[in-house]
Design an enzyme around this catalytic site. Structure first.
Site, PDB file in Angstrom:
ATOM      1  N   GLU A 167      -3.769   3.490  -9.930  1.00 40.85           N
ATOM      2  CA  GLU A 167      -4.355   2.456  -9.063  1.00 40.85           C
ATOM      3  C   GLU A 167      -5.814   2.779  -8.739  1.00 40.85           C
ATOM      4  O   GLU A 167      -6.652   1.881  -8.617  1.00 40.85           O
ATOM      5  CB  GLU A 167      -3.487   2.362  -7.780  1.00 40.85           C
ATOM      6  CG  GLU A 167      -4.118   1.687  -6.580  1.00 40.85           C
ATOM      7  CD  GLU A 167      -4.041   0.176  -6.626  1.00 40.85           C
ATOM      8  OE1 GLU A 167      -3.784  -0.366  -7.698  1.00 40.85           O
ATOM      9  OE2 GLU A 167      -4.261  -0.461  -5.579  1.00 40.85           O
ATOM     10  N   THR A 185     -11.697  -6.003  -5.081  1.00 40.99           N
ATOM     11  CA  THR A 185     -11.279  -5.093  -3.998  1.00 40.99           C
ATOM     12  C   THR A 185     -12.385  -4.091  -3.642  1.00 40.99           C
ATOM     13  O   THR A 185     -12.614  -3.802  -2.461  1.00 40.99           O
ATOM     14  CB  THR A 185      -9.997  -4.324  -4.399  1.00 40.99           C
ATOM     15  OG1 THR A 185      -8.960  -5.272  -4.605  1.00 40.99           O
ATOM     16  CG2 THR A 185      -9.549  -3.361  -3.313  1.00 40.99           C
TER      17      THR A 185
END
Ligand code: HSE
Length: 309
Positions: A130, A183
């Protein structure tokens, strides 16, 4: 066994006051990852579908293979794999797409090689995967994608994951408006320090949310879903934010917040009928502001990843 195919769920992170520390998994959407042993010692991505060509085929830059390589390195395992990734949700949707792919990768590898590692042991590698996509260490999508259910990250150093019980009649409506939010950028706009009173309000709401989930107190859950840290800044990135919330409340949503770093927004309710209605009105609200959208209605996913082939 020479090959395996796994599904891992999308997730909603932050959940209001749980910035970087709470998230839950969804039954749909989710990503699929297929691993096939090859006779080399190379990890190759042979196919990515559903990403409109946006994701890197370089295994060093991809979340699935990044997670897989992290695990192989830790245990000194030398194998070759052909990896296929099927994206079933938007990239940068705020629904934990990169986390689902990372979780699917390590879950599949564990099964394929019969390593018998626990989900706690797999987690650090899913986090490493991630990290490639988000540029920061946060587990509020990977942990629910891997463990299923509603998850609290009590601490990062050392990592301490707490699975929370929740009312089984919670339904989640999601609207994913056609807006691009990165993000990394959505983290850069956040304040680095907070006033004491914001910290107290955040801690109070986070504790209230946990208490509401555990005691199945829907009203407490609803009034605790308030974020001091991210949502006040990020709302401006979603031009239909106010309209979506208003529409959801008008038809009885328990509360409505940004999912992760957005642009998706989610609302809770306690029946499928209500959840479908909420999804519909949220879609209409986005449309009225000129944004096409996708909607999903799902209960909280209890299992996390599953083997599908
Ligand atoms: N907690 C993270 C954030 C999730 O809000 O930045 C990002 O997917």
């Amino acid at each position: 066994m020479r090959k395996i195919k796994v599904f891992a769920p999308a997730s909603v992170s932050n959940v209001g006051p749980g910035f970087d520390m709470m998230g839950f998994a969804l039954n749909k959407p989710g990503d699929e990852v297929e691993l096939k042993l090859n006779n080399t010692n190379e990890i190759r991505i042979i196919k990515i579908s559903g990403d409109s060509g946006r994701l890197p085929l370089n295994p060093e830059k991809n979340t699935t293979t990044g997670a897989i390589k992290s695990l192989l390195n830790k245990y000194n395992i030398n194998i070759g794999l052909d990896v296929s990734i099927h994206k079933k949700m938007g990239i940068g949707s705020g629904l934990g797409s990169s986390a689902a792919s990372a979780a699917a990768g390590v879950f599949a590898l564990n099964k394929l090689l019969n390593l018998k590692l626990s989900k706690h042991e797999l987690l650090e590698h899913a986090i490493a995967g991630e990290f490639i996509a988000s540029g920061s260490v946060h587990a509020d999508n990977v942990a629910p994608a891997l463990f299923g259910g509603f998850v609290l990250i009590r601490s990062y150093i050392p990592i301490d994951i707490v699975r929370l019980d929740y009312p089984k009649n919670l339904f989640c409506s999601i609207v994913y408006p056609n807006i691009v939010i990165n993000t990394i950028e959505a983290r850069k706009i956040l304040d680095k320090t907070f006033e004491l009173k914001s910290g107290i309000a955040q801690a109070g709401n986070a504790a209230g949310l946990v208490a509401g989930l555990l005691t199945k107190n829907i009203s407490l859950i609803g009034r605790s879903m308030v974020d001091q840290f991210a949502e006040p800044k990020r709302a401006a990135l979603i031009p239909c934010y106010d309209e979506i919330r208003k529409a959801a409340f008008e038809v009885g949503a328990i509360n409505c917040n940004i999912s992760g770093s957005g642009p998706s927004m989610f609302a809770f309710s306690t029946s499928l009928k209500a959840a479908e209605k909420i999804a519909l009105v949220m879609k209409k609200a986005a449309k009225q502001k000129g944004f096409g959208s996708k909607t999903y209605v799902s209960k909280i996913n209890e299992k996390g990843p599953i083997v599908i082939k």
